[in-house]
Write an enzyme that holds these catalytic residues in place. Structure first.
Site, mmCIF file in Angstrom:
data_model
loop_
_atom_site.group_PDB
_atom_site.id
_atom_site.type_symbol
_atom_site.label_atom_id
_atom_site.label_comp_id
_atom_site.label_asym_id
_atom_site.label_seq_id
_atom_site.Cartn_x
_atom_site.Cartn_y
_atom_site.Cartn_z
ATOM 1 N N ASP A 102 -26.051 7.441 10.524
ATOM 2 C CA ASP A 102 -27.309 7.703 9.817
ATOM 3 C C ASP A 102 -28.314 6.577 10.053
ATOM 4 O O ASP A 102 -27.943 5.472 10.457
ATOM 5 C CB ASP A 102 -27.052 7.818 8.305
ATOM 6 C CG ASP A 102 -26.202 9.035 7.966
ATOM 7 O OD1 ASP A 102 -26.148 9.962 8.784
ATOM 8 O OD2 ASP A 102 -25.586 9.028 6.887
HETATM 9 N N1 URA Z 1 -20.820 8.893 7.037
HETATM 10 C C1 URA Z 1 -22.065 8.858 6.540
HETATM 11 O O1 URA Z 1 -22.321 9.338 5.448
HETATM 12 N N2 URA Z 1 -23.027 8.282 7.276
HETATM 13 C C2 URA Z 1 -22.805 7.707 8.486
HETATM 14 O O2 URA Z 1 -23.723 7.165 9.098
HETATM 15 C C3 URA Z 1 -21.493 7.743 8.983
HETATM 16 C C4 URA Z 1 -20.518 8.357 8.235
#
Ligand code: URA
Length: 230
Positions: A102
Protein backbone atom coordinates in the site's frame (compact mmCIF):
# COMPACT_ATOMS: atom_id res chain seq x y z
CA UNK A 1 4.35 -21.58 -22.81
CA UNK A 2 5.42 -25.14 -23.62
CA UNK A 3 8.46 -25.47 -25.84
CA UNK A 4 6.62 -27.67 -28.38
CA UNK A 5 3.95 -24.97 -28.67
CA UNK A 6 6.55 -22.25 -29.13
CA UNK A 7 8.22 -24.25 -31.93
CA UNK A 8 5.06 -25.26 -33.75
CA UNK A 9 3.90 -21.62 -33.68
CA UNK A 10 6.86 -20.83 -35.92
CA UNK A 11 5.81 -21.03 -39.58
CA UNK A 12 8.74 -23.27 -40.50
CA UNK A 13 7.93 -26.32 -38.35
CA UNK A 14 4.91 -28.57 -38.17
CA UNK A 15 4.08 -30.65 -35.09
CA UNK A 16 5.79 -33.79 -36.39
CA UNK A 17 8.99 -31.88 -37.13
CA UNK A 18 8.84 -30.31 -33.67
CA UNK A 19 8.62 -33.73 -32.01
CA UNK A 20 11.62 -34.87 -34.03
CA UNK A 21 13.68 -31.76 -33.24
CA UNK A 22 13.14 -32.39 -29.54
CA UNK A 23 13.89 -36.12 -29.75
CA UNK A 24 17.06 -35.38 -31.71
CA UNK A 25 18.09 -32.97 -28.92
CA UNK A 26 18.57 -30.08 -31.32
CA UNK A 27 16.75 -27.49 -29.19
CA UNK A 28 18.43 -25.50 -26.45
CA UNK A 29 16.66 -23.27 -23.93
CA UNK A 30 18.92 -20.89 -22.02
CA UNK A 31 21.91 -22.96 -23.08
CA UNK A 32 20.50 -26.35 -22.01
CA UNK A 33 19.30 -29.09 -24.37
CA UNK A 34 15.59 -29.65 -23.97
CA UNK A 35 13.84 -32.79 -25.17
CA UNK A 36 10.70 -32.68 -23.03
CA UNK A 37 7.87 -31.17 -25.11
CA UNK A 38 6.26 -29.90 -21.88
CA UNK A 39 9.31 -27.86 -20.83
CA UNK A 40 8.39 -24.23 -20.19
CA UNK A 41 9.86 -21.40 -22.22
CA UNK A 42 9.42 -17.74 -21.38
CA UNK A 43 9.47 -14.56 -23.36
CA UNK A 44 12.93 -13.90 -21.93
CA UNK A 45 14.29 -17.40 -22.66
CA UNK A 46 17.04 -17.76 -25.22
CA UNK A 47 15.92 -20.47 -27.63
CA UNK A 48 18.25 -22.06 -30.19
CA UNK A 49 18.06 -24.79 -32.79
CA UNK A 50 21.50 -26.23 -33.49
CA UNK A 51 23.56 -23.04 -33.66
CA UNK A 52 20.74 -20.82 -34.90
CA UNK A 53 19.00 -18.42 -32.53
CA UNK A 54 15.18 -18.58 -32.66
CA UNK A 55 14.56 -16.16 -29.77
CA UNK A 56 17.33 -13.96 -28.39
CA UNK A 57 16.00 -13.63 -24.86
CA UNK A 58 16.84 -10.77 -22.55
CA UNK A 59 18.99 -10.82 -19.48
CA UNK A 60 16.83 -11.41 -16.45
CA UNK A 61 16.98 -8.68 -13.82
CA UNK A 62 15.94 -8.78 -10.18
CA UNK A 63 16.09 -5.91 -7.70
CA UNK A 64 15.34 -5.47 -4.01
CA UNK A 65 13.97 -2.03 -3.07
CA UNK A 66 13.34 -0.51 0.34
CA UNK A 67 9.96 1.04 -0.44
CA UNK A 68 9.46 4.33 1.36
CA UNK A 69 6.05 5.56 2.55
CA UNK A 70 4.18 7.84 0.16
CA UNK A 71 4.80 6.08 -3.11
CA UNK A 72 2.57 3.89 -5.22
CA UNK A 73 3.32 0.24 -5.97
CA UNK A 74 2.67 0.67 -9.66
CA UNK A 75 4.78 1.20 -12.70
CA UNK A 76 2.82 4.36 -13.60
CA UNK A 77 0.58 6.73 -11.70
CA UNK A 78 -0.68 10.10 -12.87
CA UNK A 79 -0.69 11.76 -9.45
CA UNK A 80 1.98 10.18 -7.23
CA UNK A 81 5.57 9.02 -7.34
CA UNK A 82 5.85 5.30 -8.07
CA UNK A 83 8.37 2.71 -6.95
CA UNK A 84 9.62 2.58 -10.53
CA UNK A 85 10.60 6.26 -10.25
CA UNK A 86 13.14 5.15 -7.66
CA UNK A 87 14.79 2.65 -10.01
CA UNK A 88 17.47 4.08 -12.27
CA UNK A 89 18.01 1.34 -14.84
CA UNK A 90 17.65 1.04 -18.60
CA UNK A 91 14.52 -0.56 -20.12
CA UNK A 92 12.40 0.19 -17.07
CA UNK A 93 9.26 -0.63 -19.03
CA UNK A 94 10.23 -4.31 -18.89
CA UNK A 95 10.13 -4.35 -15.11
CA UNK A 96 7.21 -5.27 -12.90
CA UNK A 97 6.53 -5.53 -9.17
CA UNK A 98 6.36 -8.91 -7.46
CA UNK A 99 3.92 -8.32 -4.60
CA UNK A 100 2.49 -4.85 -4.13
CA UNK A 101 2.42 -2.77 -0.96
CA UNK A 102 0.00 0.00 0.00
CA UNK A 103 0.88 3.67 -0.45
CA UNK A 104 2.14 4.13 3.13
CA UNK A 105 3.51 0.63 3.71
CA UNK A 106 7.30 0.47 3.75
CA UNK A 107 9.82 -2.30 3.33
CA UNK A 108 10.85 -5.09 1.03
CA UNK A 109 9.71 -4.83 -2.54
CA UNK A 110 10.97 -7.05 -5.34
CA UNK A 111 11.11 -5.76 -8.90
CA UNK A 112 12.01 -7.87 -11.90
CA UNK A 113 11.50 -8.61 -15.58
CA UNK A 114 11.34 -12.35 -14.83
CA UNK A 115 7.68 -13.33 -15.01
CA UNK A 116 8.00 -16.94 -13.93
CA UNK A 117 10.21 -15.98 -10.98
CA UNK A 118 7.69 -13.41 -9.76
CA UNK A 119 4.82 -15.87 -10.26
CA UNK A 120 6.58 -18.44 -8.08
CA UNK A 121 7.06 -15.74 -5.47
CA UNK A 122 3.50 -14.46 -5.38
CA UNK A 123 1.18 -17.34 -6.26
CA UNK A 124 -0.69 -18.55 -3.14
CA UNK A 125 0.15 -22.21 -3.89
CA UNK A 126 3.84 -21.51 -3.21
CA UNK A 127 2.86 -20.55 0.36
CA UNK A 128 5.84 -18.28 0.87
CA UNK A 129 5.49 -16.39 4.10
CA UNK A 130 5.59 -12.61 4.07
CA UNK A 131 6.59 -11.11 7.38
CA UNK A 132 5.32 -7.68 8.45
CA UNK A 133 6.17 -5.48 11.39
CA UNK A 134 2.91 -3.85 12.53
CA UNK A 135 2.09 -0.91 14.81
CA UNK A 136 -1.53 -0.43 15.80
CA UNK A 137 -3.72 2.28 17.29
CA UNK A 138 -5.27 0.09 20.02
CA UNK A 139 -3.62 -2.55 22.15
CA UNK A 140 -3.26 -5.96 20.53
CA UNK A 141 -5.49 -8.33 22.51
CA UNK A 142 -4.69 -11.87 23.61
CA UNK A 143 -7.37 -13.29 21.29
CA UNK A 144 -5.77 -11.96 18.08
CA UNK A 145 -3.19 -14.73 17.61
CA UNK A 146 -5.74 -17.57 17.73
CA UNK A 147 -8.16 -15.76 15.41
CA UNK A 148 -5.43 -15.04 12.87
CA UNK A 149 -4.20 -18.61 13.13
CA UNK A 150 -7.65 -20.08 12.45
CA UNK A 151 -7.92 -18.11 9.21
CA UNK A 152 -10.30 -15.23 8.69
CA UNK A 153 -13.32 -15.06 6.43
CA UNK A 154 -13.12 -12.27 3.84
CA UNK A 155 -16.66 -11.76 2.57
CA UNK A 156 -15.69 -9.71 -0.47
CA UNK A 157 -13.58 -12.52 -1.93
CA UNK A 158 -15.69 -15.23 -0.22
CA UNK A 159 -12.62 -16.98 1.12
CA UNK A 160 -10.94 -17.86 4.38
CA UNK A 161 -7.35 -16.76 4.72
CA UNK A 162 -4.58 -19.27 5.33
CA UNK A 163 -3.44 -19.55 8.95
CA UNK A 164 -1.26 -16.60 9.93
CA UNK A 165 1.23 -16.37 12.77
CA UNK A 166 1.21 -13.44 15.14
CA UNK A 167 4.09 -12.67 17.45
CA UNK A 168 3.13 -9.88 19.84
CA UNK A 169 6.14 -7.68 20.56
CA UNK A 170 4.60 -4.96 22.73
CA UNK A 171 1.16 -3.53 23.61
CA UNK A 172 0.77 -2.01 20.11
CA UNK A 173 3.42 -3.79 18.07
CA UNK A 174 3.63 -7.23 16.52
CA UNK A 175 5.24 -9.28 13.81
CA UNK A 176 2.76 -11.00 11.52
CA UNK A 177 3.53 -13.74 9.05
CA UNK A 178 1.01 -14.41 6.26
CA UNK A 179 1.27 -16.68 3.26
CA UNK A 180 -1.08 -14.85 0.91
CA UNK A 181 -1.18 -11.28 -0.26
CA UNK A 182 -4.86 -10.41 -0.37
CA UNK A 183 -5.89 -6.80 -0.91
CA UNK A 184 -5.10 -4.80 2.29
CA UNK A 185 -4.83 -8.15 4.03
CA UNK A 186 -2.99 -7.10 7.19
CA UNK A 187 -5.12 -3.99 7.71
CA UNK A 188 -8.30 -6.03 7.25
CA UNK A 189 -7.13 -8.66 9.72
CA UNK A 190 -6.55 -6.04 12.42
CA UNK A 191 -9.67 -4.23 11.22
CA UNK A 192 -11.66 -7.28 12.32
CA UNK A 193 -10.90 -6.08 15.88
CA UNK A 194 -11.51 -2.43 14.96
CA UNK A 195 -7.82 -1.85 15.42
CA UNK A 196 -6.27 0.52 12.93
CA UNK A 197 -2.81 -0.24 11.55
CA UNK A 198 -0.69 2.88 11.94
CA UNK A 199 2.56 1.53 10.56
CA UNK A 200 3.22 -1.46 8.34
CA UNK A 201 6.64 -2.59 7.18
CA UNK A 202 7.43 -5.74 5.17
CA UNK A 203 10.59 -7.36 6.47
CA UNK A 204 10.78 -10.44 4.28
CA UNK A 205 9.21 -12.48 1.51
CA UNK A 206 10.00 -16.17 1.89
CA UNK A 207 13.76 -16.54 2.17
CA UNK A 208 14.47 -12.96 1.01
CA UNK A 209 14.94 -10.39 3.76
CA UNK A 210 15.24 -6.64 3.30
CA UNK A 211 18.92 -5.71 3.28
CA UNK A 212 19.44 -3.56 6.40
CA UNK A 213 21.97 -1.42 4.54
CA UNK A 214 19.24 -0.14 2.18
CA UNK A 215 17.69 3.13 3.34
CA UNK A 216 14.09 3.94 2.32
CA UNK A 217 14.11 4.63 -1.41
CA UNK A 218 17.34 2.70 -2.08
CA UNK A 219 17.64 -0.52 -4.05
CA UNK A 220 20.19 -3.06 -5.19
CA UNK A 221 20.30 -5.97 -7.64
CA UNK A 222 19.72 -9.39 -6.10
CA UNK A 223 22.71 -11.71 -5.99
CA UNK A 224 22.59 -14.97 -7.97
CA UNK A 225 22.26 -17.00 -4.75
CA UNK A 226 19.26 -14.89 -3.68
CA UNK A 227 17.54 -15.30 -7.06
CA UNK A 228 17.96 -19.07 -6.87
CA UNK A 229 16.20 -19.23 -3.51
CA UNK A 230 12.82 -18.66 -5.18
N1 URA B 1 -1.37 -5.82 3.94
C1 URA B 1 -1.85 -4.56 3.92
O1 URA B 1 -2.89 -4.27 4.47
N2 URA B 1 -1.14 -3.63 3.27
C2 URA B 1 0.05 -3.88 2.65
O2 URA B 1 0.67 -2.97 2.09
C3 URA B 1 0.53 -5.20 2.69
C4 URA B 1 -0.22 -6.15 3.34
Amino acid sequence: MRVDRFLSNLPRFNRKQVRLLLVEKRIRVDGKIVSDPHAEVREFSRIEIDDEILQVGKPLRHFMLHKPAGCVSATRDPGHPTVLDLIHEPDKDDLHIAGRLDFNTTGLMLITNDGSWSRRLTQPQTKLSKVYYVETEQEIGPQYAATFNQGMYFAFEDLTTQPAELDVLGPNTARLSIVEGRYHQVKRMFGHFDNKVLRLHRESMGPLTLDPSLKPGEYRPLRADEIELI
